[in-house]
Enzyme design. Structure first.
Site, PDB file in Angstrom:
ATOM      1  N   LYS A  33       2.248  17.921   6.778  1.00  0.00           N
ATOM      2  CA  LYS A  33       2.954  19.474   6.958  1.00  0.00           C
ATOM      3  C   LYS A  33       1.774  20.444   7.203  1.00  0.00           C
ATOM      4  O   LYS A  33       1.800  21.401   8.229  1.00  0.00           O
ATOM      5  CB  LYS A  33       3.216  19.914   5.240  1.00  0.00           C
ATOM      6  N   ASP A  40      11.396  26.137   0.171  1.00  0.00           N
ATOM      7  CA  ASP A  40      12.208  24.737  -0.272  1.00  0.00           C
ATOM      8  C   ASP A  40      13.535  25.129  -0.659  1.00  0.00           C
ATOM      9  O   ASP A  40      14.336  24.103  -0.662  1.00  0.00           O
ATOM     10  CB  ASP A  40      11.465  24.314  -1.426  1.00  0.00           C
ATOM     11  N   GLN A  59       4.447  20.732  -4.091  1.00  0.00           N
ATOM     12  CA  GLN A  59       5.163  19.418  -3.946  1.00  0.00           C
ATOM     13  C   GLN A  59       5.548  18.802  -4.991  1.00  0.00           C
ATOM     14  O   GLN A  59       4.885  18.722  -6.022  1.00  0.00           O
ATOM     15  CB  GLN A  59       3.764  18.529  -3.221  1.00  0.00           C
TER      16      GLN A  59
HETATM   17  N1  LIG Z   1       8.368  20.360  -2.834  1.00  0.00           N
HETATM   18  C1  LIG Z   1       8.664  19.448  -1.917  1.00  0.00           C
HETATM   19  N2  LIG Z   1       9.474  19.665  -0.827  1.00  0.00           N
HETATM   20  C2  LIG Z   1       9.809  18.493  -0.109  1.00  0.00           C
HETATM   21  O1  LIG Z   1      10.435  18.673   0.961  1.00  0.00           O
HETATM   22  C3  LIG Z   1       9.122  17.208  -0.578  1.00  0.00           C
HETATM   23  C4  LIG Z   1       8.715  17.044  -1.703  1.00  0.00           C
HETATM   24  N3  LIG Z   1       8.472  18.190  -2.423  1.00  0.00           N
HETATM   25  N4  LIG Z   1       8.290  15.861  -2.232  1.00  0.00           N
HETATM   26  C5  LIG Z   1       8.390  14.727  -1.324  1.00  0.00           C
HETATM   27  C6  LIG Z   1       9.571  14.850  -0.512  1.00  0.00           C
HETATM   28  C7  LIG Z   1       9.635  13.733   0.559  1.00  0.00           C
HETATM   29  N5  LIG Z   1       9.529  14.573   1.755  1.00  0.00           N
HETATM   30  C8  LIG Z   1       9.327  13.972   3.201  1.00  0.00           C
HETATM   31  C9  LIG Z   1       8.893  14.655   4.291  1.00  0.00           C
HETATM   32  C10 LIG Z   1       8.860  13.945   5.622  1.00  0.00           C
HETATM   33  C11 LIG Z   1       9.258  12.857   5.631  1.00  0.00           C
HETATM   34  C12 LIG Z   1       8.803  12.106   6.913  1.00  0.00           C
HETATM   35  O2  LIG Z   1       8.347  12.629   7.959  1.00  0.00           O
HETATM   36  N6  LIG Z   1       9.379  10.945   7.128  1.00  0.00           N
HETATM   37  C13 LIG Z   1       9.152   9.993   8.297  1.00  0.00           C
HETATM   38  C14 LIG Z   1       8.383   8.362   7.832  1.00  0.00           C
HETATM   39  C15 LIG Z   1       7.089   8.699   7.216  1.00  0.00           C
HETATM   40  C16 LIG Z   1       6.299   7.645   6.912  1.00  0.00           C
HETATM   41  O3  LIG Z   1       6.011   6.947   7.404  1.00  0.00           O
HETATM   42  O4  LIG Z   1       6.137   7.452   5.299  1.00  0.00           O
HETATM   43  C17 LIG Z   1      10.384   9.530   8.880  1.00  0.00           C
HETATM   44  O5  LIG Z   1      11.283   9.198   8.114  1.00  0.00           O
HETATM   45  O6  LIG Z   1      10.368   9.124  10.006  1.00  0.00           O
HETATM   46  C18 LIG Z   1       9.761  11.946   4.624  1.00  0.00           C
HETATM   47  C19 LIG Z   1       9.675  12.925   3.319  1.00  0.00           C
HETATM   48  C20 LIG Z   1       9.529  15.979   1.706  1.00  0.00           C
HETATM   49  N7  LIG Z   1       9.318  16.152   0.402  1.00  0.00           N
END
Ligand SMILES: Nc1nc(=O)c2c([nH]1)NC[C@@H]1CN(c3ccc(C(=O)N[C@@H](CCC(=O)O)C(=O)O)cc3)C=[N+]21
Ligand SMILES: [Mg+2]
Length: 299
Positions: free
Chosen positions: A55, A122, A99
């Site tokens: 991020k 968010d 987070q």
């Molecule tokens: N307040 C809050 N807001 C959130 O938006 C929030 C949070 N807490 N806690 C955790 C979750 C999870 N999350 C992700 C963000 C990016 C990928 C992402 O970029 N994923 C990649 C792969 C990443 C990897 O390789 O692990 C993909 O799907 O291609 C995934 C999950 C946001 N979250």
């Protein structure tokens, strides 16, 4: 059966970040300062650390300020609330993200309720939940908004389509259902108590899987030609000789992609959209809070 087309969330997210960069540069020219996002991470969960690092990198790459606050896992809740109050009052901060999940000694609802709703990029504050449910402008949770962007890009109008959302979380399932309803879909929210889930899913023109169970949705649950959005991110146990298990979604991609018309992959589907939409929400917050006009639908 023909193979489904793969919905390129990673590519769409890159395009979205490009549009955000242009809008962020325009904001800086008009406001005389960069838009700013504050990200608060409590504890050292390795997955959370990776997300927060990504991020921050992407925020800076889009021409915005990133303010990272890392607190030790044993931080008292009162200290976190005091930090959120400080960020609420800081004019350099347009968006605040705490987070999740938070350590168990903290009340997540109380922390979210402390964030100024107009900095809640968010979209988790009850005021924004209420605005979404009522059709008022506010902030919409990033993952479901990213899913709707992908769906509209693929299908155009969603009006009248049957949509089944599997999962009823506050973060994905419920806001996803609200957004699809606002797009005039006929929406069903299915969950762990749903009777004959495969039969319910088979009715859907649009399937959104957000249950957190690896490869649960099988190809024979999918209506031929349906559009499948896979929100799940599950790490399988490592195979022989590997250190890291592979990432899979809540959909059994191998079988579902034989039946669906279009499908998001994991990784590279919904995940990258989540962060790109967060940056979009931040630059929108900056304009709104500074009173600078913006065509939000053009981003
Ligand atoms: N307040 C809050 N807001 C959130 O938006 C929030 C949070 N807490 N806690 C955790 C979750 C999870 N999350 C992700 C963000 C990016 C990928 C992402 O970029 N994923 C990649 C792969 C990443 C990897 O390789 O692990 C993909 O799907 O291609 C995934 C999950 C946001 N979250
Ligand atoms: Mg993904």
């Amino acid at each position: 059966m023909t193979e489904a087309s793969i919905i390129d969330g990673k590519g769409f997210a890159a395009g979205l970040r490009e549009r955000v960069s242009r809008v962020a540069a325009d904001f800086e020219a008009k406001a005389g300062r960069k838009a700013g996002l504050a990200v608060v991470l409590v504890g050292e969960d390795p997955a959370s650390q990776v997300y927060v690092r990504n991020k921050n990198k992407q925020t800076v790459a889009c021409g915005m300020n990133s303010f990272e606050h890392k607190l030790p896992v044993e931080t008292p809740e009162a200290d976190l609330l005091a930090l959120v109050e400080k960020l609420n009052a800081d004019p350099a901060v347009d968006g605040i993200l705490v987070q999740l999940p938070l350590p168990s000694h903290m009340n997540e609802q109380k922390v979210i309720a402390t964030i100024n709703p107009d900095k809640d990029v968010d979209g988790f504050h009850v005021v924004n939940v209420g605005r979404l449910a009522t059709g008022l402008p506010g902030f919409v949770p990033c993952t479901p908004l990213g899913c709707v962007m992908l769906l509209k890009d693929k299908l155009g109008s969603l009006s009248g389509l049957d949509a089944v959302v599997i999962g009823r979380s506050n973060i994905v399932g419920k806001p996803m259902a609200q957004l699809l309803l606002a797009e005039s879909c006929t929406v069903t929210i299915a969950h762990s108590r749903t009777r004959d889930l495969p039969a319910v899913v088979r009715r859907a023109d649009i399937v959104v899987a957000a249950v957190g169970r690896a490869e649960m949705v099988k190809g024979d649950w999918i209506k031929p030609g349906a559009t499948v959005i896979d929100v799940g991110i599950n790490r399988l146990p490592p195979a022989e000789g590997e250190t890291k298990g592979k990432l899979v979604g809540d959909v059994d991609f191998a079988s579902a992609s034989q039946v669906a018309g279009a499908i998001t992959p994991v990784p590279g589907g919904v995940g990258p959209m989540t962060i790109a939409v967060l940056l979009r929400n931040t630059v929108v917050a900056a304009h709104r809070n500074a009173g600078i006009g913006l065509d939000e639908n053009a981003i």
